[in-house]
Design a protein around this motif. Structure first.
Motif, PDB file in Angstrom:
ATOM      1  N   VAL A  33      65.020 107.765  -5.044  1.00 56.06           N
ATOM      2  CA  VAL A  33      65.212 109.053  -4.378  1.00 56.06           C
ATOM      3  C   VAL A  33      66.673 109.194  -3.979  1.00 56.06           C
ATOM      4  CG1 VAL A  33      64.615 110.410  -2.333  1.00 56.06           C
ATOM      5  CG2 VAL A  33      62.846 109.097  -3.530  1.00 56.06           C
ATOM      6  N   ASP A  34      67.276 110.313  -4.327  1.00 57.04           N
ATOM      7  CA  ASP A  34      68.665 110.569  -3.955  1.00 57.04           C
ATOM      8  C   ASP A  34      68.763 111.119  -2.532  1.00 57.04           C
ATOM      9  OD1 ASP A  34      70.001 109.990  -6.567  1.00 57.04           O
ATOM     10  OD2 ASP A  34      68.694 111.615  -7.237  1.00 57.04           O
ATOM     11  N   THR A  35      67.882 112.061  -2.192  1.00 53.99           N
ATOM     12  CA  THR A  35      67.915 112.717  -0.888  1.00 53.99           C
ATOM     13  C   THR A  35      66.516 112.755  -0.293  1.00 53.99           C
ATOM     14  OG1 THR A  35      69.782 114.123  -1.543  1.00 53.99           O
ATOM     15  CG2 THR A  35      68.478 114.839   0.355  1.00 53.99           C
ATOM     16  N   LEU A  36      66.415 112.392   0.974  1.00 50.56           N
ATOM     17  CA  LEU A  36      65.139 112.461   1.676  1.00 50.56           C
ATOM     18  C   LEU A  36      65.149 113.654   2.610  1.00 50.56           C
ATOM     19  CD1 LEU A  36      62.397 111.058   2.173  1.00 50.56           C
ATOM     20  CD2 LEU A  36      63.472 109.905   4.132  1.00 50.56           C
ATOM     21  N   PHE A  37      64.292 114.632   2.334  1.00 54.61           N
ATOM     22  CA  PHE A  37      64.119 115.770   3.221  1.00 54.61           C
ATOM     23  C   PHE A  37      63.108 115.382   4.302  1.00 54.61           C
ATOM     24  CE2 PHE A  37      65.203 118.905  -0.414  1.00 54.61           C
ATOM     25  CZ  PHE A  37      66.546 118.861  -0.068  1.00 54.61           C
ATOM     26  N   ILE A  38      63.581 115.222   5.520  1.00 57.31           N
ATOM     27  CA  ILE A  38      62.714 114.912   6.659  1.00 57.31           C
ATOM     28  C   ILE A  38      62.314 116.249   7.273  1.00 57.31           C
ATOM     29  CG2 ILE A  38      62.538 113.699   8.851  1.00 57.31           C
ATOM     30  CD1 ILE A  38      64.865 111.898   7.850  1.00 57.31           C
ATOM     31  N   VAL A  39      61.072 116.645   7.051  1.00 62.78           N
ATOM     32  CA  VAL A  39      60.622 117.987   7.398  1.00 62.78           C
ATOM     33  C   VAL A  39      59.903 117.973   8.741  1.00 62.78           C
ATOM     34  CG1 VAL A  39      59.352 120.010   6.595  1.00 62.78           C
ATOM     35  CG2 VAL A  39      60.325 118.418   4.930  1.00 62.78           C
ATOM     36  N   PRO A  70      69.725 111.229   4.033  1.00 62.64           N
ATOM     37  CA  PRO A  70      68.753 111.989   4.821  1.00 62.64           C
ATOM     38  C   PRO A  70      69.239 113.394   5.147  1.00 62.64           C
ATOM     39  CG  PRO A  70      69.938 110.481   6.255  1.00 62.64           C
ATOM     40  CD  PRO A  70      70.472 110.261   4.861  1.00 62.64           C
ATOM     41  N   VAL A  71      68.320 114.350   5.066  1.00 60.20           N
ATOM     42  CA  VAL A  71      68.575 115.730   5.479  1.00 60.20           C
ATOM     43  C   VAL A  71      67.382 116.175   6.307  1.00 60.20           C
ATOM     44  CG1 VAL A  71      68.899 118.121   4.733  1.00 60.20           C
ATOM     45  CG2 VAL A  71      69.950 116.260   3.423  1.00 60.20           C
ATOM     46  N   ILE A  72      67.617 116.643   7.518  1.00 62.17           N
ATOM     47  CA  ILE A  72      66.525 117.152   8.342  1.00 62.17           C
ATOM     48  C   ILE A  72      66.324 118.633   8.039  1.00 62.17           C
ATOM     49  CG2 ILE A  72      65.778 117.675  10.697  1.00 62.17           C
ATOM     50  CD1 ILE A  72      66.945 115.089  11.610  1.00 62.17           C
ATOM     51  N   VAL A  73      65.089 118.964   7.699  1.00 65.27           N
ATOM     52  CA  VAL A  73      64.734 120.342   7.354  1.00 65.27           C
ATOM     53  C   VAL A  73      63.826 120.890   8.453  1.00 65.27           C
ATOM     54  CG1 VAL A  73      63.647 121.854   5.653  1.00 65.27           C
ATOM     55  CG2 VAL A  73      64.894 119.808   4.894  1.00 65.27           C
ATOM     56  N   LEU A  83      59.909 114.610   0.106  1.00 64.08           N
ATOM     57  CA  LEU A  83      59.529 115.293   1.327  1.00 64.08           C
ATOM     58  C   LEU A  83      58.687 114.362   2.183  1.00 64.08           C
ATOM     59  CD1 LEU A  83      58.342 118.687  -0.234  1.00 64.08           C
ATOM     60  CD2 LEU A  83      60.556 118.232   0.809  1.00 64.08           C
ATOM     61  N   VAL A  84      59.097 114.140   3.431  1.00 67.56           N
ATOM     62  CA  VAL A  84      58.296 113.364   4.371  1.00 67.56           C
ATOM     63  C   VAL A  84      58.199 114.130   5.681  1.00 67.56           C
ATOM     64  CG1 VAL A  84      58.878 111.111   3.378  1.00 67.56           C
ATOM     65  CG2 VAL A  84      60.285 112.044   5.225  1.00 67.56           C
ATOM     66  N   GLY A  85      57.154 113.850   6.433  1.00 67.29           N
ATOM     67  CA  GLY A  85      56.962 114.516   7.707  1.00 67.29           C
ATOM     68  C   GLY A  85      55.493 114.554   8.066  1.00 67.29           C
ATOM     69  N   SER A  86      55.199 115.055   9.234  1.00 69.33           N
ATOM     70  CA  SER A  86      53.828 115.127   9.708  1.00 69.33           C
ATOM     71  C   SER A  86      53.040 116.183   8.935  1.00 69.33           C
ATOM     72  CB  SER A  86      53.792 115.467  11.197  1.00 69.33           C
ATOM     73  OG  SER A  86      54.566 114.564  11.948  1.00 69.33           O
TER      74      SER A  86
END
Length: 347
Positions: free
Chosen positions: A112-118, A144-147, A199-202
């Motif tokens: 994974v190049d970028t992890l979108f923390i949603v 990491p990028v917070i979305v 994409l990761v998150g609750s």
């Protein structure tokens, strides 16, 4: 050293995220093998993307055993005659987590190049949980990028953006409405040709909705989405398996089920990056093994006393650091024959 020329994947494979890192692992013994990328991992079978028009390929396992050693995003060499997965290539990055009931870490996504923390701009927003995801991303070597989603449901999303942006130096934070067409444009800088995001998150924060927007999926092919409970902003699991999808702009996205818990383990370097201000102060402490709690001459406590460091931030660092130490297996055994052993639980 083997001087035989490596395989030369075509443009279709390049579009899947093939990079020189993977090409360098090929040898003359791999001649005739086809590089494919794992798209879905089931208990007894693997589905892979080949880059060819027409979809994926079901892989057979060349050796006895299950699929637990494979992660979505892995590159595998396939025998084109038997359609068997012959060899998994080394990973550039690997996202994994240790669950409370398992001895072996659970693989989340590879390469994974970028992890979108949603997370959403409601009661789901939790800085302590975001720090756990950031430690995971840092340790894996992903960007990491917070979305922040559901900005259309709050009066001022800047409050959430400011809190998220303060969690780590040079951290990218974006705000969007996952249902809006311009969401794909907002995330376009990380979704170019050959790039892989995850994409990761609750549950309930809009990951599936965001995936459908990024991939511009037809209505009959969209990931199912679910509503959240109004009283606590909690959502139901609508994604049940990790999977790889093509997205607008030529990139790829790995969708993951919502995580109710995220225990930290084996993320010492990730925590150092996350809490860089504490990491940089630690060498100035009087004692080399300073816990930054009560020792005299503690540079970190001095920073707290002067207002340069938030006591809440230090408390969260201590909690995560202690948890990481407790959960990280200890290397035991004779030299050259060490193995991982879980630390005994305190009674």
């Amino acid at each position: 050293m083997n001087d035989a020329p490596p395989l030369c994947p075509d443009a279709a494979i390049d579009s899947l995220g093939w990079q020189p890192f993977f090409a360098a692992q090929l040898t003359a013994d791999d001649t005739g093998m086809t590089p494919v990328r794992i798209a879905v991992v089931h208990r007894a079978r693997l589905l892979a993307e080949t880059g060819a028009t027409g979809g994926g390929e079901q892989l057979r396992l060349a050796h006895l055993g299950g699929t637990s050693d494979y992660a979505v995003g892995d590159w595998v060499l396939m025998d084109p005659e038997t359609r068997s997965a012959v060899r998994r290539l080394n990973r550039r990055t690997l996202l994994r987590r240790r669950t409370e009931s398992a001895h072996i870490p659970q693989l989340i996504a590879a390469n994974v190049d970028t992890l979108f923390i949603v997370t959403s701009c409601n009661d789901d927003f939790n800085v302590a949980r975001l720090e756990r995801y950031l430690a995971l991303a840092n340790e894996a070597g992903t960007n990491p990028v917070i979305v922040l989603t559901k900005v259309d449901q709050v009066a001022d999303a800047e409050i959430f953006r400011a809190q998220a942006g303060a969690l780590q130096r040079d951290l990218a934070v974006v705000t969007l409405n996952a249902k809006a067409p311009d969401a794909a444009k907002t995330l376009a800088p990380w979704c170019g040709p050959g790039q892989t995001v995850a994409l990761v998150g609750s549950s309930g924060v809009g990951k599936s909705t965001l995936l459908n927007t990024l991939a511009a999926k037809a209505p009959d092919a969209q990931q199912p989405t679910g509503d959240i409970r109004a009283q606590d902003a909690k959502g139901r699991h609508t994604t049940t398996a990790r999977s790889l999808h093509a997205i607008q702009g030529g990139g790829w996205v790995i969708d993951t089920p919502g995580m109710r818990t995220l225990h930290v383990s084996d993320v010492a370097d990730g925590l150092d990056i996350l809490f860089a201000e504490i990491t940089e102060l630690a060498p100035d402490c009087r004692f080399r093994d300073c816990t930054h709690a009560h020792e005299p001459g503690c540079a970190v406590q001095k920073a707290v006393a002067s207002g340069r460091l938030s006591p809440d931030r230090l408390d969260r660092w201590r909690k995560l650091n202690d948890e990481n130490v407790a959960n990280t297996p200890v290397r035991t055994g004779a030299r050259g024959n060490k193995s991982d052993a879980a630390k005994p639980r305190k009674r």
